[in-house]
Design an enzyme around this catalytic site. Structure first.
Site, PDB file in Angstrom:
ATOM      1  N   PRO A 121     -25.808  27.301 -11.126  1.00 19.49           N
ATOM      2  CA  PRO A 121     -25.915  28.321 -10.071  1.00 19.49           C
ATOM      3  C   PRO A 121     -26.147  27.782  -8.654  1.00 19.49           C
ATOM      4  CG  PRO A 121     -27.960  28.199 -11.271  1.00 19.49           C
ATOM      5  CD  PRO A 121     -27.013  27.251 -11.952  1.00 19.49           C
ATOM      6  N   CYS A 122     -25.141  27.114  -8.119  1.00 18.16           N
ATOM      7  CA  CYS A 122     -25.237  26.610  -6.755  1.00 18.16           C
ATOM      8  C   CYS A 122     -25.317  27.751  -5.744  1.00 18.16           C
ATOM      9  CB  CYS A 122     -24.072  25.685  -6.442  1.00 18.16           C
ATOM     10  SG  CYS A 122     -22.448  26.408  -6.682  1.00 18.16           S
TER      11      CYS A 122
END
Length: 158
Positions: A121-122
């Site tokens: 989850p950048c």
């Protein structure tokens, strides 16, 4: 062997790729991307879990990942996976969690090279004071993903 498929979403088409060891890519598709005729259990699982996530029915992923990157990049991507659903951190906080506040630019660069969007989850990394900055898939996608993870507004009982 390399396996690939395309997956339509409300914010565009995703390209999913896997090899025999796990999921290697989730990114926005380009016109040149084509699915393979062979199928992969890793892609089937990713499609199912992504669909549930996009519908607000899943908060975590249980997938076998095989991202290609340097040791440092992989350390950043592992740290990204520790950011809880619905939470965001700054790039400075990310570099602190990696043990080196001076590595903020390197951490931001590795974040931007994340090959497995959403699952790693950048999108949960934001700029100073919560500013939405930098996202390889476009800020409209980052906003959409963060909206999925935002708590629903409470309805008044009165």
């Amino acid at each position: 062997m390399i396996y690939a498929t395309l997956m339509d979403t409300d914010f565009g088409t995703l390209y999913l790729q896997a090899d025999d060891c796990g999921l290697t890519q989730i990114r926005m598709a380009t016109p040149a991307d084509k699915p393979t005729s062979a199928t992969s259990v890793f892609i089937a699982q990713a499609q199912s879990q992504l669909q549930a996530y996009l519908l607000g029915q899943r908060q975590t992923f249980e997938l076998t990942l095989n991202p290609v990157g340097t040791d440092f990049q992989r350390s950043v991507w592992r740290e990204l996976q520790r950011i809880p659903f619905g939470k965001t951190i700054s790039y400075l906080e990310l570099s602190k969690r990696l043990g080196n506040v001076k590595a903020i630019r390197a951490a931001a660069s590795a974040n931007g090279k994340n090959p497995i969007l959403i699952v790693i989850p950048c999108h949960r990394v934001v700029g100073k004071e919560g500013a939405l900055v930098g996202f390889s898939a476009g800020l409209h996608v980052k906003k959409a993903l963060l909206a999925i993870e935002s708590p629903a507004p409470q309805q008044s009982l009165f």
